[in-house]
Design a protein around this motif. Structure first.
Motif, PDB file in Angstrom:
ATOM      1  N   THR A 251       0.828  -1.213   0.000  1.00 22.64           N
ATOM      2  CA  THR A 251       0.000   0.000   0.000  1.00 22.64           C
ATOM      3  C   THR A 251       0.857   1.256   0.000  1.00 22.64           C
ATOM      4  O   THR A 251       0.638   2.178  -0.797  1.00 22.64           O
ATOM      5  N   ALA A 252       1.854   1.302   0.896  1.00 27.62           N
ATOM      6  CA  ALA A 252       2.723   2.481   0.972  1.00 27.62           C
ATOM      7  C   ALA A 252       3.489   2.683  -0.329  1.00 27.62           C
ATOM      8  O   ALA A 252       3.569   3.806  -0.856  1.00 27.62           O
ATOM      9  N   PHE A 253       4.035   1.611  -0.867  1.00 31.86           N
ATOM     10  CA  PHE A 253       4.846   1.693  -2.085  1.00 31.86           C
ATOM     11  C   PHE A 253       4.015   2.113  -3.290  1.00 31.86           C
ATOM     12  O   PHE A 253       4.388   3.024  -4.047  1.00 31.86           O
ATOM     13  N   LEU A 254       2.853   1.484  -3.471  1.00 34.63           N
ATOM     14  CA  LEU A 254       2.023   1.787  -4.634  1.00 34.63           C
ATOM     15  C   LEU A 254       1.407   3.179  -4.544  1.00 34.63           C
ATOM     16  O   LEU A 254       1.298   3.885  -5.557  1.00 34.63           O
ATOM     17  N   LEU A 255       1.023   3.600  -3.337  1.00 38.69           N
ATOM     18  CA  LEU A 255       0.504   4.960  -3.179  1.00 38.69           C
ATOM     19  C   LEU A 255       1.586   5.997  -3.467  1.00 38.69           C
ATOM     20  O   LEU A 255       1.314   7.035  -4.083  1.00 38.69           O
ATOM     21  N   ALA A 256       2.812   5.711  -3.015  1.00 41.38           N
ATOM     22  CA  ALA A 256       3.916   6.647  -3.284  1.00 41.38           C
ATOM     23  C   ALA A 256       4.206   6.727  -4.784  1.00 41.38           C
ATOM     24  O   ALA A 256       4.460   7.819  -5.323  1.00 41.38           O
ATOM     25  N   MET A 257       4.168   5.582  -5.474  1.00 40.33           N
ATOM     26  CA  MET A 257       4.381   5.591  -6.924  1.00 40.33           C
ATOM     27  C   MET A 257       3.275   6.359  -7.636  1.00 40.33           C
ATOM     28  O   MET A 257       3.544   7.144  -8.561  1.00 40.33           O
ATOM     29  N   ALA A 258       2.028   6.136  -7.218  1.00 37.69           N
ATOM     30  CA  ALA A 258       0.899   6.842  -7.827  1.00 37.69           C
ATOM     31  C   ALA A 258       1.004   8.343  -7.581  1.00 37.69           C
ATOM     32  O   ALA A 258       0.745   9.156  -8.481  1.00 37.69           O
ATOM     33  N   HIS A 259       1.410   8.718  -6.364  1.00 40.41           N
ATOM     34  CA  HIS A 259       1.565  10.143  -6.032  1.00 40.41           C
ATOM     35  C   HIS A 259       2.662  10.778  -6.876  1.00 40.41           C
ATOM     36  O   HIS A 259       2.500  11.899  -7.383  1.00 40.41           O
ATOM     37  N   ALA A 260       3.788  10.049  -7.042  1.00 43.30           N
ATOM     38  CA  ALA A 260       4.889  10.577  -7.846  1.00 43.30           C
ATOM     39  C   ALA A 260       4.460  10.750  -9.297  1.00 43.30           C
ATOM     40  O   ALA A 260       4.794  11.754  -9.948  1.00 43.30           O
ATOM     41  N   ALA A 261       3.710   9.791  -9.818  1.00 46.73           N
ATOM     42  CA  ALA A 261       3.245   9.884 -11.210  1.00 46.73           C
ATOM     43  C   ALA A 261       2.246  11.024 -11.377  1.00 46.73           C
ATOM     44  O   ALA A 261       2.276  11.755 -12.376  1.00 46.73           O
ATOM     45  N   TRP A 262       1.373  11.207 -10.383  1.00 47.69           N
ATOM     46  CA  TRP A 262       0.341  12.235 -10.464  1.00 47.69           C
ATOM     47  C   TRP A 262       0.934  13.638 -10.384  1.00 47.69           C
ATOM     48  O   TRP A 262       0.530  14.543 -11.098  1.00 47.69           O
ATOM     49  N   THR A 263       1.913  13.811  -9.488  1.00 49.70           N
ATOM     50  CA  THR A 263       2.495  15.135  -9.270  1.00 49.70           C
ATOM     51  C   THR A 263       3.658  15.437 -10.204  1.00 49.70           C
ATOM     52  O   THR A 263       4.079  16.589 -10.331  1.00 49.70           O
ATOM     53  N   GLY A 264       4.201  14.382 -10.835  1.00 49.45           N
ATOM     54  CA  GLY A 264       5.345  14.589 -11.719  1.00 49.45           C
ATOM     55  C   GLY A 264       6.674  14.555 -11.015  1.00 49.45           C
ATOM     56  O   GLY A 264       7.716  14.723 -11.645  1.00 49.45           O
ATOM     57  N   TYR A 265       6.678  14.296  -9.686  1.00 50.45           N
ATOM     58  CA  TYR A 265       7.927  14.215  -8.936  1.00 50.45           C
ATOM     59  C   TYR A 265       8.389  12.756  -8.901  1.00 50.45           C
ATOM     60  O   TYR A 265       8.154  12.035  -7.936  1.00 50.45           O
ATOM     61  N   GLY A 266       9.023  12.331  -9.971  1.00 53.55           N
ATOM     62  CA  GLY A 266       9.409  10.937 -10.104  1.00 53.55           C
ATOM     63  C   GLY A 266      10.424  10.453  -9.089  1.00 53.55           C
ATOM     64  O   GLY A 266      10.566   9.261  -8.876  1.00 53.55           O
ATOM     65  N   GLU A 267      11.149  11.386  -8.459  1.00 55.90           N
ATOM     66  CA  GLU A 267      12.182  10.982  -7.508  1.00 55.90           C
ATOM     67  C   GLU A 267      11.698  10.992  -6.061  1.00 55.90           C
ATOM     68  O   GLU A 267      12.479  10.794  -5.150  1.00 55.90           O
ATOM     69  N   THR A 268      10.428  11.234  -5.825  1.00 60.40           N
ATOM     70  CA  THR A 268       9.914  11.264  -4.463  1.00 60.40           C
ATOM     71  C   THR A 268      10.056   9.890  -3.822  1.00 60.40           C
ATOM     72  O   THR A 268       9.628   8.885  -4.381  1.00 60.40           O
ATOM     73  N   SER A 269      10.669   9.825  -2.624  1.00 58.13           N
ATOM     74  CA  SER A 269      10.840   8.556  -1.935  1.00 58.13           C
ATOM     75  C   SER A 269       9.562   8.185  -1.211  1.00 58.13           C
ATOM     76  O   SER A 269       8.686   9.025  -0.981  1.00 58.13           O
ATOM     77  N   VAL A 270       9.459   6.903  -0.829  1.00 60.47           N
ATOM     78  CA  VAL A 270       8.299   6.476  -0.061  1.00 60.47           C
ATOM     79  C   VAL A 270       8.277   7.203   1.280  1.00 60.47           C
ATOM     80  O   VAL A 270       7.224   7.620   1.758  1.00 60.47           O
ATOM     81  N   ALA A 271       9.455   7.384   1.894  1.00 61.34           N
ATOM     82  CA  ALA A 271       9.535   8.092   3.174  1.00 61.34           C
ATOM     83  C   ALA A 271       9.040   9.530   3.016  1.00 61.34           C
ATOM     84  O   ALA A 271       8.315  10.045   3.865  1.00 61.34           O
ATOM     85  N   GLY A 272       9.460  10.180   1.930  1.00 57.21           N
ATOM     86  CA  GLY A 272       9.013  11.554   1.691  1.00 57.21           C
ATOM     87  C   GLY A 272       7.506  11.623   1.522  1.00 57.21           C
ATOM     88  O   GLY A 272       6.850  12.565   2.003  1.00 57.21           O
ATOM     89  N   PHE A 273       6.930  10.627   0.879  1.00 56.30           N
ATOM     90  CA  PHE A 273       5.497  10.586   0.694  1.00 56.30           C
ATOM     91  C   PHE A 273       4.790  10.365   2.035  1.00 56.30           C
ATOM     92  O   PHE A 273       3.802  11.021   2.352  1.00 56.30           O
ATOM     93  N   LEU A 274       5.290   9.433   2.854  1.00 60.41           N
ATOM     94  CA  LEU A 274       4.652   9.135   4.126  1.00 60.41           C
ATOM     95  C   LEU A 274       4.652  10.324   5.081  1.00 60.41           C
ATOM     96  O   LEU A 274       3.661  10.583   5.763  1.00 60.41           O
ATOM     97  N   PHE A 275       5.751  11.059   5.114  1.00 57.15           N
ATOM     98  CA  PHE A 275       5.888  12.151   6.078  1.00 57.15           C
ATOM     99  C   PHE A 275       5.655  13.531   5.463  1.00 57.15           C
ATOM    100  O   PHE A 275       5.799  14.550   6.145  1.00 57.15           O
ATOM    101  N   GLY A 276       5.317  13.568   4.171  1.00 52.04           N
ATOM    102  CA  GLY A 276       5.053  14.842   3.532  1.00 52.04           C
ATOM    103  C   GLY A 276       6.280  15.708   3.396  1.00 52.04           C
ATOM    104  O   GLY A 276       6.203  16.942   3.465  1.00 52.04           O
ATOM    105  N   LEU A 277       7.449  15.087   3.154  1.00 51.69           N
ATOM    106  CA  LEU A 277       8.703  15.842   3.062  1.00 51.69           C
ATOM    107  C   LEU A 277       8.907  16.414   1.662  1.00 51.69           C
ATOM    108  O   LEU A 277       8.482  15.823   0.691  1.00 51.69           O
TER     109      LEU A 277
END
Length: 277
Positions: A251-277
């Motif tokens: 869940t964490a990994f796929l949501l982070a990938m979807a978020h990166a694809a949606w926002t265009g930030y392809g280098e966003t880490s899962v940690a950055g996604f979880l903590f809003g960094l």
């Protein structure tokens, strides 16, 4: 009874020590840990679903796929894991339909491969990856342990009686609240504040972990087995211990990938996604 409890306790201590040590060191030790988990999960999946008996050639391909994915995790580029997994799963599905093989083989490749890939991606190689992995552990372990406590203490209506007769709604709700609280407390120990998104993600990961537990219970009931294997003294198999964790990782990994694809930030880490960094 005392001997069985001692065995379970020793196994639990060893598992926790190995897991936390690998998480602390990160890098190659953790990637080897994730790769080993993928291999053991596929071994148990293959054994539970009786793949060697019903689809020997398909099972052989499954092993080739998971070994390649594990080797890439341990010694290659983790970022290539998802494309590599996708290629193997598509090939496995084609083989299943062309040969009329077992559908459990591509399912096993996906489940085992994604387990290691998502866990390695969450840990990453920096301190934020370490924090994200501890956050995941806090949510999943808090959910699992306290769901059992609330379920036994309160009881009430069953959550999914046909799949797992012991689980109750009181346990599921109590475990979810506990997982969110523990994840939030851990986040506040890292940062001065916590974002609403992190709380909502803790909620999603807690629910996902319980779905993962039910999913493995469904497979065991489908094939009439009590434990995924006997690899861990007093505990059964690896899948019995990580079923909730791997679904939370997915869940964490796929949501982070979807978020990166949606926002265009392809280098966003899962940690950055979880903590809003």
């Amino acid at each position: 009874m005392a001997s069985e409890l001692r065995k379970r306790t020793i196994s639990a201590i060893v598992m926790a020590a190995v897991t936390l040590a690998a998480t602390w060191y990160g890098g190659t030790p953790f990637r080897l840990f994730a790769a080993g988990m993928s291999l053991l999960i596929y071994y148990e999946w293959s054994k539970m679903t009786r793949l060697p008996e019903v689809d020997l050639r398909g099972d052989a391909f499954g092993w080739v796929a998971v070994v390649c994915i594990a080797a890439n995790l341990a010694f290659g580029d983790v970022s290539l894991g998802a494309p590599l997994l996708g290629g193997f799963v598509i090939t496995a599905l084609l083989l299943k339909f062309l040969r009329r093989g077992s559908g459990w083989m591509p399912g096993g490749v996906l489940y085992a491969g994604l387990s290691g890939i998502s866990l390695a991606a969450i840990r990453g190689g920096d301190q934020f990856g370490f924090m994200a992995t501890l956050f995941l552990f806090a949510v999943v372990w808090g959910t699992d342990i306290l769901a059992y406590f609330f379920g036994r203490s309160i009881g009430g209506p069953k959550l999914a009686p046909r799949i797992s007769p012991g689980k109750t709604w009181s346990g599921a709700i109590g475990g979810t609240v506990s997982g969110v609280v523990l994840g939030s407390v851990l986040t506040l120990s890292f940062f001065s504040q916590i974002s609403p998104r992190t709380v909502m993600l803790a909620l999603a990961l807690s629910v996902a972990s319980q779905i993962g537990d039910l999913f493995e219970s469904f497979i065991k009931r489908r094939f009439g087995v009590k434990d995924s294997s006997h690899l861990i003294p007093g505990h059964g198999g690896v899948m019995d211990r990580v079923d909730g964790l791997v679904f939370a990782c997915f869940t964490a990994f796929l949501l982070a990938m979807a978020h990166a694809a949606w926002t265009g930030y392809g280098e966003t880490s899962v940690a950055g996604f979880l903590f809003g960094l």
